[in-house]
Design a protein around this motif. Structure first.
Motif, PDB file in Angstrom:
ATOM      1  N   ILE A  87    -122.617  23.705  22.206  1.00  0.00           N
ATOM      2  CA  ILE A  87    -122.745  25.162  22.164  1.00  0.00           C
ATOM      3  C   ILE A  87    -121.542  25.741  21.419  1.00  0.00           C
ATOM      4  O   ILE A  87    -120.391  25.441  21.755  1.00  0.00           O
ATOM      5  N   VAL A  88    -121.820  26.569  20.423  1.00  0.00           N
ATOM      6  CA  VAL A  88    -120.773  27.217  19.635  1.00  0.00           C
ATOM      7  C   VAL A  88    -120.660  28.666  20.113  1.00  0.00           C
ATOM      8  O   VAL A  88    -121.648  29.408  20.105  1.00  0.00           O
ATOM      9  N   ASP A  93    -119.951  29.749  13.179  1.00  0.00           N
ATOM     10  CA  ASP A  93    -120.766  28.746  12.491  1.00  0.00           C
ATOM     11  C   ASP A  93    -120.002  27.437  12.358  1.00  0.00           C
ATOM     12  O   ASP A  93    -118.801  27.416  12.070  1.00  0.00           O
ATOM     13  N   LEU A  94    -120.732  26.340  12.562  1.00  0.00           N
ATOM     14  CA  LEU A  94    -120.159  25.031  12.275  1.00  0.00           C
ATOM     15  C   LEU A  94    -120.084  24.830  10.760  1.00  0.00           C
ATOM     16  O   LEU A  94    -120.940  25.354  10.027  1.00  0.00           O
ATOM     17  N   VAL A 109    -127.831  21.928  18.631  1.00  0.00           N
ATOM     18  CA  VAL A 109    -126.695  22.825  18.435  1.00  0.00           C
ATOM     19  C   VAL A 109    -127.167  24.236  18.782  1.00  0.00           C
ATOM     20  O   VAL A 109    -128.123  24.741  18.178  1.00  0.00           O
ATOM     21  N   LEU A 110    -126.478  24.865  19.752  1.00  0.00           N
ATOM     22  CA  LEU A 110    -126.875  26.169  20.252  1.00  0.00           C
ATOM     23  C   LEU A 110    -125.738  27.152  20.020  1.00  0.00           C
ATOM     24  O   LEU A 110    -124.590  26.761  19.794  1.00  0.00           O
ATOM     25  N   SER A 111    -126.069  28.435  20.085  1.00  0.00           N
ATOM     26  CA  SER A 111    -125.067  29.453  19.793  1.00  0.00           C
ATOM     27  C   SER A 111    -125.047  30.508  20.886  1.00  0.00           C
ATOM     28  O   SER A 111    -126.073  30.880  21.448  1.00  0.00           O
ATOM     29  N   SER A 112    -123.816  30.983  21.199  1.00  0.00           N
ATOM     30  CA  SER A 112    -123.630  32.050  22.174  1.00  0.00           C
ATOM     31  C   SER A 112    -122.728  33.118  21.576  1.00  0.00           C
ATOM     32  O   SER A 112    -121.784  32.809  20.842  1.00  0.00           O
ATOM     33  N   GLN A 113    -122.992  34.367  21.911  1.00  0.00           N
ATOM     34  CA  GLN A 113    -122.145  35.466  21.470  1.00  0.00           C
ATOM     35  C   GLN A 113    -120.962  35.674  22.409  1.00  0.00           C
ATOM     36  O   GLN A 113    -120.053  36.431  22.090  1.00  0.00           O
ATOM     37  N   GLN A 114    -120.952  35.006  23.540  1.00  0.00           N
ATOM     38  CA  GLN A 114    -119.887  35.170  24.521  1.00  0.00           C
ATOM     39  C   GLN A 114    -118.629  34.412  24.106  1.00  0.00           C
ATOM     40  O   GLN A 114    -118.683  33.482  23.291  1.00  0.00           O
ATOM     41  N   SER A 115    -117.516  34.803  24.728  1.00  0.00           N
ATOM     42  CA  SER A 115    -116.283  34.051  24.526  1.00  0.00           C
ATOM     43  C   SER A 115    -116.399  32.715  25.249  1.00  0.00           C
ATOM     44  O   SER A 115    -117.246  32.534  26.137  1.00  0.00           O
ATOM     45  N   THR A 116    -115.530  31.780  24.885  1.00  0.00           N
ATOM     46  CA  THR A 116    -115.588  30.449  25.490  1.00  0.00           C
ATOM     47  C   THR A 116    -115.381  30.517  26.998  1.00  0.00           C
ATOM     48  O   THR A 116    -116.103  29.862  27.762  1.00  0.00           O
ATOM     49  N   THR A 117    -114.405  31.293  27.434  1.00  0.00           N
ATOM     50  CA  THR A 117    -114.118  31.390  28.874  1.00  0.00           C
ATOM     51  C   THR A 117    -115.305  31.947  29.645  1.00  0.00           C
ATOM     52  O   THR A 117    -115.681  31.429  30.702  1.00  0.00           O
ATOM     53  N   GLN A 118    -115.908  33.009  29.138  1.00  0.00           N
ATOM     54  CA  GLN A 118    -117.062  33.611  29.810  1.00  0.00           C
ATOM     55  C   GLN A 118    -118.227  32.630  29.882  1.00  0.00           C
ATOM     56  O   GLN A 118    -118.876  32.487  30.919  1.00  0.00           O
ATOM     57  N   LEU A 119    -118.485  31.941  28.779  1.00  0.00           N
ATOM     58  CA  LEU A 119    -119.616  31.016  28.739  1.00  0.00           C
ATOM     59  C   LEU A 119    -119.410  29.849  29.692  1.00  0.00           C
ATOM     60  O   LEU A 119    -120.329  29.473  30.428  1.00  0.00           O
TER      61      LEU A 119
END
Length: 320
Positions: A87-88, A93-94, A109-119
């Motif tokens: 998850i990015v 983008d990779l 490969v998946l994508s999130s709009q959240q910050s790493t900590t939140q996710l």
């Protein structure tokens, strides 16, 4: 191990697909999350398989600062490891060469709009619930004074009738007839109703009733921890029943021991009141007061010749 499709996982976590077959299945074995910074630098000695992989701004910045040869050398090894998905975060983008390696290895490969900590925080809770051991048991689960009580016993013993009387007295139904169990922690078990029969009860001679429609939304609750088991059985004149409550009984479900009391059913016994008393007594024990142990203490004082010291009205040792 739990198997889930990419589509279901994305829907549950609010992710979008960068590269994957949405119908493809992922096997998730752990709620631990891995941020593969060391792996991107070529260190794989302690790589733990089965974990969801999460990369954020620092990992992407590191990758883009490396040469194409470096990216291919280490990321090819990385994508050949066993893990369910990558998850990015932050919609980043990779690098194209890295994404091509993921496609070749068939790693979602998946994508999130959240910050790493939140996710990561959301992922741990979501996966914990996803992979938690589950089962189903025959019984009725009620919320009585905040205590989750599971009524068990043979069919026709009066579990549903007792539950209906408790509902009339202001307590809440979780599930009738079948209870879905979920071990959400090493010492915590929750129960809820299967979707098919949620908020419904079977009353012999009447049929199916809808508790929520009949008694209002305050009469039902979606999920509840299971704190106490009340085993209902027909009265047996030849059996000696516990009259003091000193001995402890337990019911083991999904590897967790739940306190259990056995209540004999006979004409004239008000089981709803007994259940309310059991719930209140359970709460007192949880707060440190045990009436049976208090009786034992008083008897010990009398036998030791200290009867004059007895003061039943002294509540200094009680914790409420």
């Amino acid at each position: 191990m739990h198997t889930i499709t990419v589509e279901e996982f994305c829907k549950g976590m609010g992710l979008s697909v960068v590269s994957a077959d949405e119908g493809a299945e992922m096997q998730i074995t752990s709620s631990d999350i891995n941020r593969p910074g060391l792996e991107m630098a070529g260190y794989f000695e302690y790589f733990a398989p089965g974990r969801v992989q999460v990369v954020g701004r620092s990992e992407i910045a590191y990758l883009t600062s490396r040469s194409t040869a470096h990216q291919i050398k280490y990321m090819e090894t990385y994508f050949n490891k066993e893990f369910p998905c990558l998850i990015v975060c932050r919609g980043l983008d990779l690098p194209e060469d890295v994404l091509a390696l993921a496609v070749a290895a068939k790693k979602p490969v998946l994508s999130s709009q959240q910050s790493t900590t939140q996710l990561v925080h959301r992922l741990i809770g979501y996966i914990d619930n996803l992979i938690a051991p589950r089962g189903t048991i025959h019984g009725v689960l009620m919320d009585i004074y905040g205590v989750g009580i599971l009524f068990t016993g043979e069919s026709g013993i009066g579990k549903s009738e007792t539950a209906l009387e408790l509902i009339k007295r202001g307590h809440r139904l979780v599930s009738d007839d079948a209870v879905e169990l979920c071990r959400v922690a090493d010492n915590r078990l929750t129960g809820e109703s299967p979707k098919l029969i949620r908020y419904l009860m079977e009353m012999r001679g009447i049929g199916i009733i809808d508790v929520r429609s009949m008694y209002g939304v305050g009469s039902v609750i979606r999920q509840k921890s299971i704190d106490l088991v009340i085993k209902m059985e027909r009265w047996d004149d030849d059996k000696v029943y516990d009259r003091l409550g000193i001995s402890e009984e337990y019911e083991e479900m999904l590897g967790i021991k739940i306190p259990r009391i056995t209540v004999p059913v006979a004409p004239g016994r008000n089981l709803a009141i007994i259940a309310e008393v059991a719930a209140r007594n359970f709460r007192l024990k949880a707060q440190g007061y045990n009436a049976a142990k208090e009786l034992d203490r008083r008897m010990e004082m009398m036998m030791s010749g200290r009867a004059e010291e007895l003061d039943p009205d002294d509540v200094s040792g009680m914790h409420f």
